[in-house]
Design a protein around this motif. Structure first.
Motif, PDB file in Angstrom:
ATOM      1  N   ARG A   1      71.690 -30.110  83.317  1.00  0.00           N
ATOM      2  CA  ARG A   1      72.249 -29.322  82.208  1.00  0.00           C
ATOM      3  C   ARG A   1      71.368 -29.586  80.996  1.00  0.00           C
ATOM      4  NH1 ARG A   1      77.120 -30.527  84.826  1.00  0.00           N
ATOM      5  NH2 ARG A   1      78.241 -28.622  85.378  1.00  0.00           N
ATOM      6  N   ASN A   2      71.128 -28.556  80.224  1.00  0.00           N
ATOM      7  CA  ASN A   2      70.264 -28.736  79.076  1.00  0.00           C
ATOM      8  C   ASN A   2      70.880 -28.216  77.786  1.00  0.00           C
ATOM      9  OD1 ASN A   2      70.041 -26.076  79.977  1.00  0.00           O
ATOM     10  ND2 ASN A   2      68.099 -26.494  81.004  1.00  0.00           N
ATOM     11  N   ILE A   3      72.061 -27.609  77.906  1.00  0.00           N
ATOM     12  CA  ILE A   3      72.782 -27.213  76.688  1.00  0.00           C
ATOM     13  C   ILE A   3      74.235 -27.669  76.796  1.00  0.00           C
ATOM     14  CG2 ILE A   3      71.342 -25.251  76.021  1.00  0.00           C
ATOM     15  CD1 ILE A   3      73.386 -23.415  77.431  1.00  0.00           C
TER      16      ILE A   3
ATOM     17  N   VAL B   1      77.772 -26.434  75.781  1.00  0.00           N
ATOM     18  CA  VAL B   1      78.249 -25.089  75.450  1.00  0.00           C
ATOM     19  C   VAL B   1      79.621 -25.159  74.804  1.00  0.00           C
ATOM     20  CG1 VAL B   1      76.945 -24.065  77.322  1.00  0.00           C
ATOM     21  CG2 VAL B   1      79.282 -24.812  77.717  1.00  0.00           C
ATOM     22  N   PRO B   2      80.011 -24.074  74.167  1.00  0.00           N
ATOM     23  CA  PRO B   2      81.358 -24.055  73.607  1.00  0.00           C
ATOM     24  C   PRO B   2      82.375 -24.319  74.719  1.00  0.00           C
ATOM     25  CG  PRO B   2      80.096 -22.200  72.833  1.00  0.00           C
ATOM     26  CD  PRO B   2      79.276 -22.857  73.901  1.00  0.00           C
TER      27      PRO B   2
ATOM     28  N   SER C   1      86.268 -22.102  76.383  1.00  0.00           N
ATOM     29  CA  SER C   1      86.541 -21.239  77.518  1.00  0.00           C
ATOM     30  C   SER C   1      85.904 -21.772  78.790  1.00  0.00           C
ATOM     31  CB  SER C   1      86.010 -19.838  77.235  1.00  0.00           C
ATOM     32  OG  SER C   1      84.638 -19.912  76.940  1.00  0.00           O
ATOM     33  N   PHE C   2      85.366 -22.956  78.764  1.00  0.00           N
ATOM     34  CA  PHE C   2      84.760 -23.502  79.977  1.00  0.00           C
ATOM     35  C   PHE C   2      85.595 -24.683  80.436  1.00  0.00           C
ATOM     36  CE2 PHE C   2      81.202 -26.205  81.814  1.00  0.00           C
ATOM     37  CZ  PHE C   2      81.306 -25.627  83.064  1.00  0.00           C
TER      38      PHE C   2
ATOM     39  N   GLU D   1      82.146 -24.495  69.174  1.00  0.00           N
ATOM     40  CA  GLU D   1      81.622 -23.184  68.830  1.00  0.00           C
ATOM     41  C   GLU D   1      80.133 -22.967  68.949  1.00  0.00           C
ATOM     42  OE1 GLU D   1      82.518 -24.169  64.176  1.00  0.00           O
ATOM     43  OE2 GLU D   1      84.032 -23.347  65.513  1.00  0.00           O
ATOM     44  N   ARG D   2      79.311 -23.988  68.980  1.00  0.00           N
ATOM     45  CA  ARG D   2      77.891 -23.675  68.997  1.00  0.00           C
ATOM     46  C   ARG D   2      77.255 -24.077  70.318  1.00  0.00           C
ATOM     47  NH1 ARG D   2      75.404 -28.104  64.776  1.00  0.00           N
ATOM     48  NH2 ARG D   2      75.545 -29.898  66.160  1.00  0.00           N
ATOM     49  N   ILE D   3      76.113 -23.494  70.586  1.00  0.00           N
ATOM     50  CA  ILE D   3      75.360 -23.867  71.776  1.00  0.00           C
ATOM     51  C   ILE D   3      74.358 -24.927  71.329  1.00  0.00           C
ATOM     52  CG2 ILE D   3      73.735 -23.065  73.510  1.00  0.00           C
ATOM     53  CD1 ILE D   3      75.344 -20.519  73.725  1.00  0.00           C
ATOM     54  N   GLN D   4      74.617 -26.144  71.785  1.00  0.00           N
ATOM     55  CA  GLN D   4      73.856 -27.294  71.307  1.00  0.00           C
ATOM     56  C   GLN D   4      72.858 -27.712  72.380  1.00  0.00           C
ATOM     57  OE1 GLN D   4      73.915 -29.388  68.474  1.00  0.00           O
ATOM     58  NE2 GLN D   4      72.265 -30.481  69.545  1.00  0.00           N
TER      59      GLN D   4
END
Lengths: 479, 435
Positions: free
Chosen positions: B304-306, B308-309, B312-313, B322-325
């Motif tokens: 995994r490299n991000i 994610v918010p 909803s996951f 809220e952000r894609i980090q």
């Protein structure tokens, strides 16, 4: 952006305006408030969008350094360096927005480092970007998160099972008009799948093609004969496969799903025999038979990162190759590229889904595909396959104003889409949305890092045409 | 013995070049009769990304001298004389860099190395499952990966011992860099499936139990070797702890999520004093980047490299609404300076290691000082304690060298030639291109 930094931007446009473009001569000029009010009730105001401050890559190979683009009511009406005329705009005085007889938005991209304007990308297929299903005019979810992420990725049009639709997002406040449901679907079914998996299906396809070809010969003869004998009856279509007839008449593409070289060679042969251009999805071993596919005028939809080892039982070359797209392209096969995963993947492994379409193209470039063919593989080629090439895929006068502003080469792995425009409306601004705003934020953003204040380094401001409060202070120019 | 002689020989050459300004006459000639006596190889390149742990990272217009499987010298053309008898390979506009190192690989052999015998199995060895020239690994070579840590899966808390191997040599003996190469620890998020299911409290209890006994075992041997106490009985379950406590190898930890990464740092590094690195480190694990760096726990990130918010996951990490980090960017922003990338191949195909760095950069990882290149080479090499042999272009190291068309983080950059220990193991000019 748009947010119309009224004075400055207007001044800028005003400077650029000259009364030379005849195309606007016919546009209505609204003189007084009453008429304006009446006009508003009758029909919506004309909507203008000016894009400036970046290099425009039209998608046709031309690049206009620091060019300009003007759209009216969602269509591109001018691109170039010429001054644009916006009818009714009074340059001598500042007309308040509510008194103008039209809407004007200015997308000044000069705040984007290495700013480039590209046509919005066209995904040959995708899943989940529109939220609904079936007829997207009825089912589109214009608030959908995945649509936002698709727009953030630079995709403005996508093929769906039997139609082609736009990612038309609803942006509150941007529109003074109703959401354009009818504008969502821009194309119908253009591809008809021909089964080509087994010997029986190949034979069946060939028989149907032969039947359709025979009918067309009879029909053409009838067309000649009927001029002499008006009573002559049109030949019956009974028993003729209507899909293959449409394929041979060029009304629809025959779409084959095939990967192995003998299947691909067979498609090339049947296409040349009956005279149609096959669309091949998969096309994994296309590089082995690229010359045959090129001669047959085939078009391929492929994923460069497909992996399959060569069948060791075969003497012939085979299996996947990172050079597939490049070799096919060099043999004249038009290539459209799609990633392995067609949806928005938020599982944490980035780089393999529709949100990273340009990275997938990057792997084709790794294999030798030229950059311009790489851009075409996500713009003009899929647009052509989806039957919407006349509306989207390039930035040309008369086409839809679907564009993106990026902070660099679209096919570079670090490039982000800063703005996305669909039908002349700004529907995505990276700094206004939560997802990517924090990554290399633009200088105009609240998230931009604070620059420590050093009085010695404050440049002396040169004021433009607009009156600023400190305009007297910047007067070190020679007089 | 001959190996030692060779090593001394090449060291002498390196020293001679370093100290004399390297004119051809001063270079120590090879002893006649020795392998490679006819000369070595000189690679000319526009840019050599040397990436040593310390010091200048890049040499422009460089010459890389290779002899007897080792790097003999790296320097600018103007200052580096090519000794007589050396073959010259001009890489043209292409760049030269060290072979990439992936510390999370499951494709150096068959996947029959995830045996779930006990909840902790420190005695099980991945080395027994290595298959030389394994298909998936061959494509990895074409992607520039020359060294991997081949490790057991994460079905139990301790899956066994990893093995460090070169990716493209014909026998296991030639491939092996170090065995054991690591010990695999999985703290959460997979071992739960053991037997009838275990929870974090029991897993942590059992892991502590194993580590305490292993550390005690290693200490008894240390004491014996110092001449204190009796010779302990050999226990193959715990032998690996002797290598660990000598910091010859490290614990590679399947750990992710802030809480679990914290547990890795606190339990393994601080409480047990066992050298350990983060492997995965994903979801919001980056929030522990500062304390990890402070504790000397390197971060090898992926697949995994991000982050994610989560709304909803999956909500179990509980952060980042809220952000894609970017994961790597997160560690970097927390001040971590020893960040590398992994693939967990075949989760990410082995040949796409370079894209892991590319995605890292896309999502905010700063590469101003070649951090992304280092994260593919010297950082993982140092983390796995094989930095004296691989991970950078420095005299005396193995000649694991790539010719590449550009920055390795760019998926468009193609690996054109791969050398492992001076042997050309991949050359698409003469064999079928694999990637």
């Amino acid at each position: 952006m748009i947010r119309f930094q009224a004075r400055f931007v207007l001044a800028l446009v005003a400077l650029a305006l000259s009364p030379s473009l005849p195309a606007f001569g016919a546009a209505p000029l609204i003189d007084d408030e009453e008429a304006a009010a009446e006009e508003e009730e009758k029909e919506p105001k004309d909507r203008y969008l000016v894009v400036l401050g970046a290099d425009i890559h039209t998608g046709n190979g031309e690049v206009l350094r620091d060019g300009r683009l003007l759209a009216k009511n969602g269509k591109i009406v001018a691109i170039g360096y010429d001054d644009f005329e916006v009818p009714g705009l009074d340059y001598d005085r500042e007309v308040p927005a509510d008194e103008r007889g039209y809407e004007l938005e200015i997308l000044d991209a000069s705040n984007v480092p290495n700013g480039r304007v590209y046509p919005g990308m066209v995904a040959f297929s995708s899943s989940g970007l529109l939220g609904g299903g079936g007829d997207y005019r009825d089912s589109i979810d214009m608030f959908n998160r995945n649509m936002l992420l698709g727009l953030a990725a630079g995709i403005t049009t996508t093929g769906q099972t039997s139609s082609t639709a736009k990612l038309k997002r609803y942006v509150p406040g941007n529109f003074s008009r109703d959401y354009d449901f009818d504008g969502v679907v821009i194309g119908g079914k253009t591809l008809s799948t021909v089964s080509w998996g087994t010997a029986a299906s190949k034979r069946s396809a060939r028989e149907k093609l032969a039947g359709a070809a025979a009918y067309l010969r009879t029909y053409r003869q009838w067309q000649v004969d009927v001029k002499k004998d008006k009573e002559l009856k049109e030949p019956s279509k009974s028993g003729v496969d209507s899909t293959m007839l449409a394929v041979l008449r060029g009304e629809i593409f025959a779409r084959f799903s095939a990967d192995y070289q003998d299947d691909l060679s067979g498609i090339a042969r049947v296409a040349m025999e009956f005279g149609f251009r096959p669309v091949i999805t998969g096309c994994r071993e296309g590089w082995v038979v690229a010359d045959e596919l090129g001669r047959a005028g085939a078009m391929a939809v492929l994923t460069p990162r497909t992996r399959r080892s060569k069948d060791e039982q075969l003497v012939a070359e085979g299996g996947s190759s990172i050079e597939n797209a490049a070799i096919l392209h060099s043999h004249g096969v038009q290539v459209a590229i799609i990633p392995g995963s067609r949806g928005i993947d938020l599982g944490g492994i980035a780089g393999r889904d529709i949100m990273h379409l340009p990275i997938e193209v990057g792997f084709a470039i790794r294999g030798g595909l030229p950059d311009d063919a790489g851009l075409a593989s996500v713009t003009t080629v899929p647009a052509r396959l989806l039957g919407v090439g006349h509306r989207v895929g390039t930035l040309e006068v008369g086409k839809d104003c679907d564009l993106i502003v990026t902070d660099g080469d679209l096919l570079h792995y670090q490039t982000f889409v800063q703005y996305t425009v669909v039908d002349g409306d700004l529907v995505y601004d990276k700094q206004d949305e939560l997802y990517f705003a924090h990554i290399r934020p633009r200088d105009d953003s609240l998230l931009a890092p604070l620059v420590p204040f050093d009085p010695a380094e404050v440049p002396i401001e040169e004021e433009g045409d607009d009156e600023g409060e400190d305009s007297e202070e910047g007067d070190d120019e020679d007089e | 013995m001959r190996d030692t002689m060779k090593k001394i020989g090449s060291l002498l050459v390196a020293v001679a070049i370093a100290t004399t300004g390297a004119s051809a006459s001063e270079v120590v000639p090879a002893t006649p009769g020795e392998p490679g006596a006819e000369g070595g190889l000189a690679i000319l390149t526009k840019k050599a990304l040397c990436v040593p742990l310390e010091g200048p990272q890049v040499v422009n217009n460089a010459v890389v001298l290779i002899r007897d499987g080792k790097i003999e010298a790296v320097g600018p053309k103007s200052k580096t004389e090519i000794p007589a008898g050396y073959a010259v390979f001009d890489a043209g506009e292409n760049w030269v860099m060290p072979g990439m190192v992936d510390l999370h690989c499951h494709v150096a052999g068959t996947f029959d190395l995830n045996d779930m015998v006990y909840l902790t199995n420190p005695g099980i060895r991945a080395s027994t499952a290595v298959v030389p020239e394994y298909g998936a690994l061959k494509r990895g070579v074409a992607g520039g990966v020359t060294s991997v840590l081949f490790i057991p899966g994460s079905g139990t808390n301790v899956g066994g011992q990893g093995v460090l191997v070169k990716t493209a040599l014909p026998t296991y003996e030639e491939m092996e860099i170090k065995n054991p190469g690591s010990m695999k620890l999985a703290q959460a998020g997979n071992p739960e499936r053991f037997m009838f299911g275990v929870g974090r409290s029991f897993m942590n209890y059992n892991t502590r139990n194993t580590f305490r006994r292993g550390v005690a075992y290693a200490k008894r041997w240390e004491a014996y070797e110092r001449g204190e106490g009796e010779r302990p009985e050999k226990d193959i379950q715990f032998e690996v702890f002797r290598s660990l406590m000598a910091d010859e190898i490290r614990v590679s930890t399947h750990t992710q999520i802030y809480q679990v990464v914290n547990m890795t740092i606190r339990m393994i590094a601080k409480e047990m004093g066992v050298p350990v690195f983060i492997d995965h480190g994903t979801f919001d694990g980056w929030r522990a980047g500062d304390i990890a760096y402070e504790a000397g726990v390197n971060a090898i990130l992926g697949p995994r490299n991000i982050d994610v918010p989560t709304a909803s996951f999956i909500n179990w990490s509980g952060s980042n609404p809220e952000r894609i980090q970017g994961v790597a960017a997160g560690y970097q922003q927390m001040g971590h300076k020893m960040i590398g990338f992994n693939t967990d191949s075949p989760v990410i195909p082995q040949e796409e290691l370079q894209l892991q760095a590319g995605i890292g950069m896309r999502y905010g990882f700063d590469d101003t000082n070649l951090e992304a290149v280092r994260g593919l080479t010297i950082i993982p090499a140092t983390t796995a304690r094989i930095h004296k042999r691989v991970g950078s272009l420095e005299p005396g190291k193995d000649a694991d060298v790539l010719i590449i068309t550009g920055h390795p983080a760019d998926p468009r950059s193609s690996v054109e030639t791969v050398f492992i220990e001076g042997q050309k193991v991949y050359d698409p000019a003469v064999q079928r291109r694999r990637w």
